[in-house]
Design a protein around this motif. Structure first.
Motif, PDB file in Angstrom:
ATOM      1  N   VAL A   1       0.895  -0.981  -0.304  1.00  0.00           N
ATOM      2  CA  VAL A   1      -0.245  -0.474   0.114  1.00  0.00           C
ATOM      3  C   VAL A   1       0.693   0.879   0.017  1.00  0.00           C
ATOM      4  N   ALA A   2       2.203   1.042   0.410  1.00  0.00           N
ATOM      5  CA  ALA A   2       2.624   2.408   0.788  1.00  0.00           C
ATOM      6  C   ALA A   2       3.501   2.542  -0.153  1.00  0.00           C
ATOM      7  N   ILE A   3       4.291   1.445  -1.533  1.00  0.00           N
ATOM      8  CA  ILE A   3       3.988   1.604  -2.404  1.00  0.00           C
ATOM      9  C   ILE A   3       3.464   2.183  -3.837  1.00  0.00           C
ATOM     10  N   GLY A   4       2.119   1.625  -3.625  1.00  0.00           N
ATOM     11  CA  GLY A   4       1.012   2.725  -4.189  1.00  0.00           C
ATOM     12  C   GLY A   4       0.858   3.495  -4.342  1.00  0.00           C
ATOM     13  N   PHE A   5       0.725   4.153  -3.212  1.00  0.00           N
ATOM     14  CA  PHE A   5       0.714   5.956  -2.486  1.00  0.00           C
ATOM     15  C   PHE A   5       1.702   6.164  -2.829  1.00  0.00           C
ATOM     16  N   ALA A   6       2.992   6.509  -2.824  1.00  0.00           N
ATOM     17  CA  ALA A   6       4.099   7.174  -3.099  1.00  0.00           C
ATOM     18  C   ALA A   6       4.300   6.904  -4.655  1.00  0.00           C
ATOM     19  N   THR A   7       3.591   6.018  -5.279  1.00  0.00           N
ATOM     20  CA  THR A   7       3.665   5.702  -7.525  1.00  0.00           C
ATOM     21  C   THR A   7       3.417   6.450  -7.248  1.00  0.00           C
ATOM     22  N   TYR A   8       1.706   6.601  -6.695  1.00  0.00           N
ATOM     23  CA  TYR A   8       0.618   7.470  -7.115  1.00  0.00           C
ATOM     24  C   TYR A   8       0.883   8.564  -7.032  1.00  0.00           C
ATOM     25  N   ARG A   9       0.885   9.565  -5.646  1.00  0.00           N
ATOM     26  CA  ARG A   9       1.480  10.676  -5.271  1.00  0.00           C
ATOM     27  C   ARG A   9       2.567  10.841  -5.564  1.00  0.00           C
ATOM     28  N   TYR A  10       4.095  10.433  -6.248  1.00  0.00           N
ATOM     29  CA  TYR A  10       5.230  11.163  -6.431  1.00  0.00           C
ATOM     30  C   TYR A  10       5.387  10.835  -7.473  1.00  0.00           C
ATOM     31  N   HIS A  11       4.740   9.313  -8.767  1.00  0.00           N
ATOM     32  CA  HIS A  11       5.478   8.965  -9.176  1.00  0.00           C
ATOM     33  C   HIS A  11       6.974   8.266  -9.530  1.00  0.00           C
ATOM     34  N   ARG A  12       7.247   7.595  -8.008  1.00  0.00           N
ATOM     35  CA  ARG A  12       8.622   7.134  -7.834  1.00  0.00           C
ATOM     36  C   ARG A  12       8.374   7.096  -5.962  1.00  0.00           C
ATOM     37  N   ILE A  13       9.533   5.904  -5.674  1.00  0.00           N
ATOM     38  CA  ILE A  13      10.248   6.164  -4.248  1.00  0.00           C
ATOM     39  C   ILE A  13      10.743   7.195  -3.359  1.00  0.00           C
ATOM     40  N   ARG A  14       9.849   8.112  -2.720  1.00  0.00           N
ATOM     41  CA  ARG A  14      10.498   9.228  -2.361  1.00  0.00           C
ATOM     42  C   ARG A  14      11.551   8.940  -0.986  1.00  0.00           C
TER      43      ARG A  14
ATOM     44  N   THR B   1       3.683  -0.938   8.405  1.00  0.00           N
ATOM     45  CA  THR B   1       3.806   0.055   7.518  1.00  0.00           C
ATOM     46  C   THR B   1       3.382   1.566   7.998  1.00  0.00           C
ATOM     47  N   ARG B   2       3.789   1.564   8.840  1.00  0.00           N
ATOM     48  CA  ARG B   2       4.377   3.324   8.981  1.00  0.00           C
ATOM     49  C   ARG B   2       5.545   3.316   8.580  1.00  0.00           C
ATOM     50  N   PHE B   3       6.904   2.512   9.057  1.00  0.00           N
ATOM     51  CA  PHE B   3       8.287   2.795   9.018  1.00  0.00           C
ATOM     52  C   PHE B   3       8.289   3.063   7.030  1.00  0.00           C
ATOM     53  N   ALA B   4       7.296   1.564   6.068  1.00  0.00           N
ATOM     54  CA  ALA B   4       7.250   1.889   5.178  1.00  0.00           C
ATOM     55  C   ALA B   4       6.838   2.747   4.640  1.00  0.00           C
ATOM     56  N   PHE B   5       5.598   3.520   5.025  1.00  0.00           N
ATOM     57  CA  PHE B   5       5.399   4.625   4.701  1.00  0.00           C
ATOM     58  C   PHE B   5       6.624   5.855   4.360  1.00  0.00           C
ATOM     59  N   PHE B   6       6.989   5.794   5.623  1.00  0.00           N
ATOM     60  CA  PHE B   6       8.421   6.331   5.462  1.00  0.00           C
ATOM     61  C   PHE B   6       9.370   6.467   4.938  1.00  0.00           C
ATOM     62  N   LEU B   7       9.928   5.690   4.392  1.00  0.00           N
ATOM     63  CA  LEU B   7      10.485   4.574   3.430  1.00  0.00           C
ATOM     64  C   LEU B   7      10.532   5.306   1.781  1.00  0.00           C
ATOM     65  N   CYS B   8       8.845   5.607   1.936  1.00  0.00           N
ATOM     66  CA  CYS B   8       8.464   5.161   0.531  1.00  0.00           C
ATOM     67  C   CYS B   8       8.103   6.962   0.504  1.00  0.00           C
ATOM     68  N   THR B   9       7.623   7.529   0.989  1.00  0.00           N
ATOM     69  CA  THR B   9       6.951   9.075   0.606  1.00  0.00           C
ATOM     70  C   THR B   9       7.691  10.213   1.485  1.00  0.00           C
ATOM     71  N   GLY B  10       8.851   9.637   2.445  1.00  0.00           N
ATOM     72  CA  GLY B  10       9.793  10.807   3.095  1.00  0.00           C
ATOM     73  C   GLY B  10       9.093  11.213   3.776  1.00  0.00           C
ATOM     74  N   HIS B  11       8.163  10.859   4.446  1.00  0.00           N
ATOM     75  CA  HIS B  11       7.282  12.286   6.031  1.00  0.00           C
ATOM     76  C   HIS B  11       7.051  10.513   6.464  1.00  0.00           C
ATOM     77  N   ALA B  12       7.265  11.251   7.827  1.00  0.00           N
ATOM     78  CA  ALA B  12       6.789   9.892   9.400  1.00  0.00           C
ATOM     79  C   ALA B  12       5.226   9.711   9.515  1.00  0.00           C
ATOM     80  N   GLY B  13       4.690  10.623   8.641  1.00  0.00           N
ATOM     81  CA  GLY B  13       3.024  11.173   8.714  1.00  0.00           C
ATOM     82  C   GLY B  13       2.321  11.780   8.021  1.00  0.00           C
ATOM     83  N   GLN B  14       2.227  12.419   7.621  1.00  0.00           N
ATOM     84  CA  GLN B  14       1.491  12.680   6.936  1.00  0.00           C
ATOM     85  C   GLN B  14       2.060  13.477   5.385  1.00  0.00           C
ATOM     86  N   THR B  15       1.496  13.523   4.568  1.00  0.00           N
ATOM     87  CA  THR B  15       2.279  14.217   3.453  1.00  0.00           C
ATOM     88  C   THR B  15       2.202  16.091   2.750  1.00  0.00           C
ATOM     89  N   LYS B  16       2.468  16.724   2.756  1.00  0.00           N
ATOM     90  CA  LYS B  16       2.518  17.659   2.094  1.00  0.00           C
ATOM     91  C   LYS B  16       1.403  18.447   1.335  1.00  0.00           C
TER      92      LYS B  16
END
Length: 256
Positions: free
Chosen positions: A99-112, A209-224
């Motif tokens: 889910v974290a990879i999918g969100f990062a790909t959708y939001r940033y088009h890459r792993i951030r 899940t939380r740490f994967a989200f951090f690794l994929c988006t660069g954010h510890a919780g909320q995206t900008k």
């Protein structure tokens, strides 16, 4: 006398649960959970303030373990079936990574990937927040609802919705995809807790899940919000691709 003591300890446990819920609501003031990167005033949270939130949360959970008559049986404050907990937690974690990879790909088009210096703090925030969340909502709250005779499915939805509301992700300007992700964390964690007899599986999967989200988006919780990320701001400052800015060093070197 014994019944009176049990009743008194149960009532005190409810009070401790309410304090945990209030603590989760105040996570933004402490700069923890989804607010690890910046507090309400826009500054980075101080380490002392963050550690205080974790210590208070762990202290209240420990108090629940000692005060409630049967915390492992009624409040799920234990590992439950260890084999099921490990298998369920890993499966949950793998799903969270996808889910974290999918969100990062959708939001940033890459792993951030984030900066390396931010890894220790984010790892602490991910695991500590996941433990407090699971002990509070999938443990104490869900357990008390079931002890009160609430239908298991209804009890699971109730704790998940309350958990989602306490994260304040439904507030204006927050990412709705993260709102759905948080609701999913609550529902899946609640189901795993009842199925395994403890919060260990939910805690393991939630942490991953939380740490994967951090690794994929660069954010510890909320995206900008969109167009507010540093690279997006920098991209707007640059001229369109193919344009040459007269007088710039790059154009001068090309002319030479």
């Amino acid at each position: 006398m014994d019944e009176f003591v049990i009743l008194a300890r149960s009532l005190i446990s409810i009070g401790l649960l309410l304090l945990l819920v209030m603590l989760r609501l105040d996570a933004e003031k402490f700069g923890t959970a989804e607010y690890y990167e910046a507090t309400r005033d826009g500054e980075r949270p101080k380490l002392r303030r963050r550690v205080a939130w974790y210590v208070i949360g762990f202290g209240l959970v420990i108090a629940l373990l000692y005060i409630h008559p049967t915390p492992q049986r009624d409040l799920y404050l234990g590992s439950g079936s260890r084999l099921q907990a490990v298998l369920g937690g890993i499966t949950y974690g793998i799903l969270g990574i996808l889910v974290a990879i999918g969100f990062a790909t959708y939001r940033y088009h890459r792993i951030r990937f984030p900066e390396l210096w931010s890894y220790p703090g984010a790892l602490l925030n991910s695991t500590a927040t996941a433990f407090i969340d699971e002990a509070t909502f999938r443990g104490a709250l869900l357990g008390l609802l079931l002890v009160a005779g609430v239908n298991p499915t209804l009890a699971n939805f109730a704790q998940a919705i309350l958990y989602t509301l306490t994260t304040r992700l439904a507030a204006p300007g927050r990412d709705r995809y993260l709102l759905l992700l948080t609701l999913g964390i609550g529902l899946l964690g609640g189901w795993l807790t009842v199925a395994t007899g403890g919060i260990a599986a939910a805690f393991l999967g939630h942490s991953i899940t939380r740490f994967a989200f951090f690794l994929c988006t660069g954010h510890a919780g909320q995206t900008k919000p969109r167009a507010r990320e540093p690279e997006e701001i920098e991209k707007r400052r640059r001229p369109p691709e193919g344009w040459r800015v007269i007088g710039s060093r790059e154009s001068s070197s090309r002319e030479r």
